[in-house]
Design a protein around this motif. Structure first.
Motif, PDB file in Angstrom:
ATOM      1  N   LEU A  79       0.830  -1.211   0.000  1.00 51.85           N
ATOM      2  CA  LEU A  79       0.000   0.000   0.000  1.00 51.85           C
ATOM      3  C   LEU A  79       0.864   1.259   0.000  1.00 51.85           C
ATOM      4  O   LEU A  79       0.545   2.249  -0.674  1.00 51.85           O
ATOM      5  CB  LEU A  79      -0.915   0.001   1.218  1.00 51.85           C
ATOM      6  CG  LEU A  79      -2.045  -1.037   1.213  1.00 51.85           C
ATOM      7  CD1 LEU A  79      -2.705  -1.122   2.585  1.00 51.85           C
ATOM      8  CD2 LEU A  79      -3.077  -0.708   0.142  1.00 51.85           C
ATOM      9  N   ALA A  80       1.956   1.223   0.758  1.00 51.01           N
ATOM     10  CA  ALA A  80       2.848   2.391   0.805  1.00 51.01           C
ATOM     11  C   ALA A  80       3.473   2.651  -0.557  1.00 51.01           C
ATOM     12  O   ALA A  80       3.560   3.808  -1.002  1.00 51.01           O
ATOM     13  CB  ALA A  80       3.934   2.169   1.857  1.00 51.01           C
ATOM     14  N   TYR A  81       3.909   1.594  -1.236  1.00 48.08           N
ATOM     15  CA  TYR A  81       4.508   1.786  -2.558  1.00 48.08           C
ATOM     16  C   TYR A  81       3.470   2.223  -3.581  1.00 48.08           C
ATOM     17  O   TYR A  81       3.776   2.999  -4.503  1.00 48.08           O
ATOM     18  CB  TYR A  81       5.211   0.504  -3.016  1.00 48.08           C
ATOM     19  CG  TYR A  81       6.649   0.429  -2.555  1.00 48.08           C
ATOM     20  CD1 TYR A  81       7.645   1.135  -3.223  1.00 48.08           C
ATOM     21  CD2 TYR A  81       7.010  -0.310  -1.445  1.00 48.08           C
ATOM     22  CE1 TYR A  81       8.957   1.093  -2.804  1.00 48.08           C
ATOM     23  CE2 TYR A  81       8.320  -0.364  -1.004  1.00 48.08           C
ATOM     24  CZ  TYR A  81       9.302   0.345  -1.695  1.00 48.08           C
ATOM     25  OH  TYR A  81      10.604   0.308  -1.264  1.00 48.08           O
TER      26      TYR A  81
ATOM     27  N   TRP B 269       9.237   6.700  -3.054  1.00 48.14           N
ATOM     28  CA  TRP B 269       9.459   7.343  -1.756  1.00 48.14           C
ATOM     29  C   TRP B 269       9.103   6.415  -0.594  1.00 48.14           C
ATOM     30  O   TRP B 269       9.549   6.635   0.540  1.00 48.14           O
ATOM     31  CB  TRP B 269       8.636   8.625  -1.668  1.00 48.14           C
ATOM     32  CG  TRP B 269       9.091   9.691  -2.610  1.00 48.14           C
ATOM     33  CD1 TRP B 269       8.484  10.083  -3.770  1.00 48.14           C
ATOM     34  CD2 TRP B 269      10.268  10.506  -2.493  1.00 48.14           C
ATOM     35  NE1 TRP B 269       9.194  11.080  -4.394  1.00 48.14           N
ATOM     36  CE2 TRP B 269      10.294  11.366  -3.623  1.00 48.14           C
ATOM     37  CE3 TRP B 269      11.288  10.599  -1.553  1.00 48.14           C
ATOM     38  CZ2 TRP B 269      11.308  12.291  -3.827  1.00 48.14           C
ATOM     39  CZ3 TRP B 269      12.303  11.522  -1.756  1.00 48.14           C
ATOM     40  CH2 TRP B 269      12.302  12.352  -2.881  1.00 48.14           C
ATOM     41  N   ALA B 270       8.311   5.374  -0.879  1.00 43.33           N
ATOM     42  CA  ALA B 270       7.918   4.441   0.183  1.00 43.33           C
ATOM     43  C   ALA B 270       9.111   3.676   0.740  1.00 43.33           C
ATOM     44  O   ALA B 270       9.019   3.100   1.827  1.00 43.33           O
ATOM     45  CB  ALA B 270       6.873   3.460  -0.347  1.00 43.33           C
TER      46      ALA B 270
END
Length: 243
Positions: free
Chosen positions: A166-168, A174-175
């Motif tokens: 989810l972060a990527y 930037w994740a």
């Protein structure tokens, strides 16, 4: 008009799909682990006494392979899910349930494999030892303690994979700077999940030590990971081109 029953049926259907897909993929991983261990033990037994558990080495695979599955689901399936008219709430529920149940399934497989391995070792007069240098039995801290610790570890791996994916999806490259946070479910289990001082851990108790209250801290970390998944998913802008 969408009724509550219709919404419930939809997220249950999504959960069944995600879970069945994860288990089907893991079945190949389980089969591969059995074959590799059997071949390794057959070869090693020809040249030396077997004094260590072979299946204990599979824990890393049963952690990081499901991690990659959860990561792929988060990146690839989320835009398809939303573009198909499904809600983010149903994705959150299905992702968390799939993570927990897949982690428990991996725990069940690992424990059954270790218990079967121990029975075979005893029949052959081999010592079912830990893979570190203390020379203790693999279940020195108790079978139940070992199972609970593995469950925390494997569930944490799935939740961490979802968080990382989810972060990527949300922050692209930037994740990478967020990895210390998205990997916390795994790192938390590494530090607190194995709470018995006599129990072997995948990383060695001499590095991080043990604490009797660690299991409860581990559970708190997993709950925090579920909350983070929900918060991150609700705020992700969906790019349908990625679907």
């Amino acid at each position: 008009m969408t009724t509550p029953n219709t919404r419930r049926r939809k997220w249950l259907r999504v959960t069944r799909w995600q879970l069945s897909a994860a288990i089907r993929i893991m079945t190949w991983g389980w089969a591969l682990a059995i074959v590799v261990v059997a071949i390794a033990l057959t070869i090693i037994a020809q040249f030396a006494d077997v004094t260590q558990s072979a299946f204990a080495y599979s824990h890393q695979g049963l952690l990081w392979f499901p991690f990659s599955i959860a990561l792929a689901f988060a990146i690839a399936y989320l835009p398809i899910h939303v573009a198909s008219g499904m809600t983010r709430a149903s994705f959150i529920k299905s992702t968390i349930i799939t993570s927990v149940l897949t982690g428990l399934a991996n725990t069940a497989f690992s424990m059954l494999a270790l218990l079967a391995e121990r029975a075979i070792y005893h029949q052959l007069g081999w010592f079912h030892g830990a893979t570190d240098e203390d020379g203790g039995d693999i279940f020195a801290g108790g079978i139940w303690n070992y199972a609970v610790a593995l469950a925390l570890l494997f569930v944490g791996g799935m939740l961490s994979g979802s968080l990382t994916g989810l972060a990527y999806y949300r922050f692209s490259g930037w994740a990478t700077f967020l990895l210390p946070l998205t990997l916390l479910p795994i790192l938390g289990m590494l530090m607190f999940g194995f709470s018995d001082a006599d129990q072997w851990t995948p990383w060695g108790t001499e590095i991080f030590g043990t604490w009797q209250g660690g299991t409860f801290v581990g559970l708190a970390v997993l709950v925090a990971a579920c909350i983070a998944i929900a918060a991150l998913t609700r705020r992700i802008p969906i790019d349908t081109k990625k679907g």
